[in-house]
Scaffold this active site. Structure first.
Site, PDB file in Angstrom:
ATOM      1  N   LYS A 209      -4.175  -2.722   4.040  1.00 54.03           N
ATOM      2  CA  LYS A 209      -4.593  -3.217   2.722  1.00 54.03           C
ATOM      3  C   LYS A 209      -4.111  -4.651   2.516  1.00 54.03           C
ATOM      4  CE  LYS A 209      -3.265  -2.169  -2.019  1.00 54.03           C
ATOM      5  NZ  LYS A 209      -2.700  -1.122  -2.883  1.00 54.03           N
ATOM      6  N   GLU A 215       3.902  -4.033  11.678  1.00 53.31           N
ATOM      7  CA  GLU A 215       3.592  -3.036  12.705  1.00 53.31           C
ATOM      8  C   GLU A 215       2.111  -3.094  13.085  1.00 53.31           C
ATOM      9  OE1 GLU A 215       5.339  -2.525   9.995  1.00 53.31           O
ATOM     10  OE2 GLU A 215       6.973  -1.089  10.315  1.00 53.31           O
ATOM     11  N   GLY A 266      -1.572   2.635  -1.276  1.00 52.14           N
ATOM     12  CA  GLY A 266      -1.717   3.049   0.123  1.00 52.14           C
ATOM     13  C   GLY A 266      -1.690   4.552   0.299  1.00 52.14           C
ATOM     14  N   ARG A 267      -0.718   5.212  -0.314  1.00 53.62           N
ATOM     15  CA  ARG A 267      -0.566   6.664  -0.106  1.00 53.62           C
ATOM     16  C   ARG A 267      -1.624   7.474  -0.840  1.00 53.62           C
ATOM     17  NH1 ARG A 267       3.299   4.166  -2.771  1.00 53.62           N
ATOM     18  NH2 ARG A 267       3.911   4.714  -4.892  1.00 53.62           N
ATOM     19  N   GLU A 353       7.438   8.708  -1.927  1.00 53.36           N
ATOM     20  CA  GLU A 353       7.262   7.282  -2.222  1.00 53.36           C
ATOM     21  C   GLU A 353       6.815   7.109  -3.679  1.00 53.36           C
ATOM     22  OE1 GLU A 353       6.164   3.611   0.651  1.00 53.36           O
ATOM     23  OE2 GLU A 353       4.519   4.985   0.299  1.00 53.36           O
ATOM     24  N   HIS A 384      10.117  31.004  13.073  1.00 50.99           N
ATOM     25  CA  HIS A 384      10.985  31.181  14.248  1.00 50.99           C
ATOM     26  C   HIS A 384      11.968  30.027  14.354  1.00 50.99           C
ATOM     27  CE1 HIS A 384       8.522  34.536  15.746  1.00 50.99           C
ATOM     28  NE2 HIS A 384       7.603  33.905  15.040  1.00 50.99           N
ATOM     29  N   LYS A 499      12.683  -4.090   4.880  1.00 48.38           N
ATOM     30  CA  LYS A 499      11.712  -4.982   5.536  1.00 48.38           C
ATOM     31  C   LYS A 499      12.256  -6.395   5.607  1.00 48.38           C
ATOM     32  CE  LYS A 499       7.236  -3.201   4.050  1.00 48.38           C
ATOM     33  NZ  LYS A 499       6.078  -3.492   3.221  1.00 48.38           N
TER      34      LYS A 499
HETATM   35  C1  G6Q Z   1       1.878   3.335   0.423  1.00 48.15           C
HETATM   36  C2  G6Q Z   1       2.670   2.196   0.806  1.00 48.15           C
HETATM   37  C3  G6Q Z   1       2.785   1.943   2.286  1.00 48.15           C
HETATM   38  C4  G6Q Z   1       1.606   1.184   2.869  1.00 48.15           C
HETATM   39  C5  G6Q Z   1       1.987   0.678   4.271  1.00 48.15           C
HETATM   40  C6  G6Q Z   1       0.865  -0.027   4.948  1.00 48.15           C
HETATM   41  O1  G6Q Z   1       1.618   3.650  -0.700  1.00 48.15           O
HETATM   42  O2  G6Q Z   1       2.250   1.099   0.099  1.00 48.15           O
HETATM   43  O3  G6Q Z   1       2.991   3.107   3.025  1.00 48.15           O
HETATM   44  O4  G6Q Z   1       0.474   1.977   2.907  1.00 48.15           O
HETATM   45  O5  G6Q Z   1       3.105  -0.138   4.176  1.00 48.15           O
HETATM   46  O6  G6Q Z   1       0.459  -1.110   4.202  1.00 48.15           O
HETATM   47  P1  G6Q Z   1      -0.825  -1.923   4.551  1.00 48.15           P
HETATM   48  O7  G6Q Z   1      -2.000  -1.037   4.366  1.00 48.15           O
HETATM   49  O8  G6Q Z   1      -0.838  -3.088   3.595  1.00 48.15           O
HETATM   50  O9  G6Q Z   1      -0.692  -2.380   5.987  1.00 48.15           O
END
Ligand code: G6Q
Length: 536
Positions: A209, A215, A266-267, A353, A384, A499
């Site tokens: 996003k 990463e 994001g989540r 989160e 188990h 970060k």
């Molecule tokens: C979710 C967070 C986080 C995010 C990641 C990836 O709600 O904001 O998990 O989705 O850090 O972010 P980008 O999509 O910006 O790479």
């Protein structure tokens, strides 16, 4: 909308008094059949069996009062209509609308947030055209061959939800199509996924996003390098999902580009293009539409004020009862479905989160517990393993079981008079009962204290539509709890500090970089840390 501190609600005072003597499920009449019948709710294809919670009709009534007093449904409706709920009053904060529901509000004549719904529709029709191009062989590789695999490269919200959904619905994959996922910056993650893939027939879907995530950008480079090594042109193999105007918003570098918007966290983004592109490739466009329909049905149904007919709201309040009043610190989500193997991991992010917060919407320290620790694994495997603690440990862990009456693939066999699916569901219900009622035994080692609260969410069969509904049920359970605790469930400031520090350590490790004063504490602690870890 007036947000009030959790501790100031009348219902909270009454629930605290009721919690001194919660319903005893182990008593002779603690769990009669009438209770099992009475404490069942039905909603959007799911039944919630919650007689095995430590609640009485009075507790349930007071939980309803809490929902009403806190205006949970009103806030939920306002959220869907575009209220700026992602903010902390009086402090710098994200200050955004919360409109993941708009990504599936694409079926009604009058969507609740028309502008966001129109954008969602636009992206969906781009996706439809893109998938059609692949299907009808207009979009092929340099040798004219079709694409068979899509690898989604993303992390956090850009990975967990889509991955959990793909695994859940893999049995509905189009013939000859598959999806894989790369998230970790650990180069072994990329190496393992690329191993054995025919890169010439693979599309890579880079999802970020922000377009700035370390990463994902790093893994994109690894993927591009791998393609070049094979003599392939990355611009014919990469598509992107990103925010409009982000550094990744450059259509020239990608075969296709899709947008998601800043009002979708994001989540909460699995039903936006973040999930839809890879799911659409693997399962087909129609499956994506069914997933959205299932989620949308829940988005509408979750507006009901009666907690007995609104499963997400009921689950939210049962969770609050267990966490804030009975004092249980964690919650286990235990799907009796192999397809939901990664769903607990998605929920872990979505819940922790969202509700792992310590300040109110007004920036004050909270004086009550907020989100619990969430964890889980599929049953029966867990039986188990860690169920020992669930039954006899000193930590009481409320459980949310999830199960289905039918399997997905249709492959099953009767062994000793019962099918595997029957064995699976019987085990789930047995665990629910055992946790609730326990068993007295003169031998203390064989004694089960019971009174371990849980509920069972069950539906017919895990289809794309039901998966959409299940996803939305949990999303809203989490949001309702956040509203009730008066916290902002939609930001994630807590991930920033680590970060920033990682960035400082990386600059110290880059020999040709300019070390900034802020990269070093006065006594060089960061350098020492790297040296002691053998990294410098
Ligand atoms: C979710 C967070 C986080 C995010 C990641 C990836 O709600 O904001 O998990 O989705 O850090 O972010 P980008 O999509 O910006 O790479």
């Amino acid at each position: 909308m007036q947000f009030q501190d959790f501790s100031t609600y009348n219902a909270v005072t009454r629930l605290a008094a009721l919690a001194r003597d919660p319903h005893d499920l182990t008593a002779a009449d603690g769990l009669p059949s009438q209770r099992v019948r009475d404490f069942t709710a039905s909603f959007c294809g799911f039944d919630l069996l919650y007689a095995t919670q430590r609640i009485s009709p009075e507790v349930l009534g007071t939980l309803q009062d809490l929902a009403d007093e806190a205006g949970l449904v009103e806030t939920f409706k306002a959220m869907k209509q575009g209220a700026v709920l992602n903010r902390i009053e009086g402090f710098a904060s994200e200050n955004r609308q919360v409109l993941h529901t708009a990504s599936r509000d694409v079926f009604d004549e009058a969507p609740e947030a028309p502008e966001a719904a129109a954008k969602a529709k636009q992206e969906l029709s781009k996706l439809h055209a893109f998938l059609d191009d692949i299907k009808s062989c207009r979009l092929v590789n340099a040798n004219g061959q079709t694409f068979t695999t899509m690898v989604q490269v993303g992390i956090g919200g850009s990975d967990l939800g889509p991955r959990a959904l793909y695994i859940a619905l893999k049995s509905f994959s189009l013939p000859g199509r598959a999806a894989r996922f790369i998230a970790n910056v650990d180069p072994d993650d990329v190496a393992e996924v690329l191993q054995g893939l025919d890169l010439s027939r693979t599309l890579f879907n880079i999802v970020s996003k922000s377009g700035t995530t370390l990463e994902t950008l790093t893994n994109e480079q690894l993927v591009r390098a791998a393609l070049i090594r094979e003599g392939l042109d990355p611009s014919r193999h990469l598509v992107a999902v990103t925010g409009e105007g982000s550094p990744m918003d450059d259509a020239t570098r990608y075969l296709g580009s899709f947008y998601m918007y800043d009002y979708i966290g994001g989540r909460y983004s699995a039903t936006s293009m973040v999930g839809a592109v890879t799911l659409g490739f693997a399962l087909g466009y129609d499956a994506v539409i069914e997933l959205l329909q299932g989620a949308h049905q829940v988005d509408r149904a979750a507006e009901q004020r009666d907690i007995r007919s609104n499963i997400p709201l009921l689950m939210a309040l049962l969770g609050i009862w267990n966490h804030n009043f009975l004092g249980h610190a964690t919650i286990a989500v235990l799907p009796y479905s192999q397809a939901l193997a990664r769903f607990p991991a998605h929920l872990q992010q979505c819940d922790m989160e969202s509700n792992g917060k310590s300040v109110t919407r007004q920036g004050q320290q909270v004086a009550w517990q907020t989100g619990p620790v969430v964890w889980g694994e599929p049953g029966t495997n867990g039986q188990h393993a860690f169920y020992q603690l669930l039954h006899q440990g000193t930590e009481i862990v409320p459980v949310e079981f999830i199960g289905f009456r039918q399997n997905q693939y249709g492959l099953d066999l009767e062994v000793e008079g019962t099918s595997s699916q029957q064995k699976l569901v019987a085990n789930m219900l047995a665990q629910s009962l055992a946790l609730a009622v326990g068993k007295r035994d003169d031998n203390p080692v064989r004694s089960f204290s019971g009174n371990r609260p849980n509920s069972v969410l069950i539906a017919d069969r895990l289809t794309p539509r039901l998966m959409g509904a299940l996803l939305a049920i949990f999303e809203h359970r989490i949001a309702f709890q956040g509203f009730c605790w008066n916290i902002n469930s939609f930001d994630q400031e807590g991930v920033q500090l680590g970060k920033v520090l990682a960035g400082q350590l990386l600059r110290l490790m880059t020999s040709n970089s300019q070390i900034q004063p802020e990269d070093l504490e006065d006594d060089g602690r960061e350098k020492m840390l790297l040296q002691q870890a053998g990294m410098l």
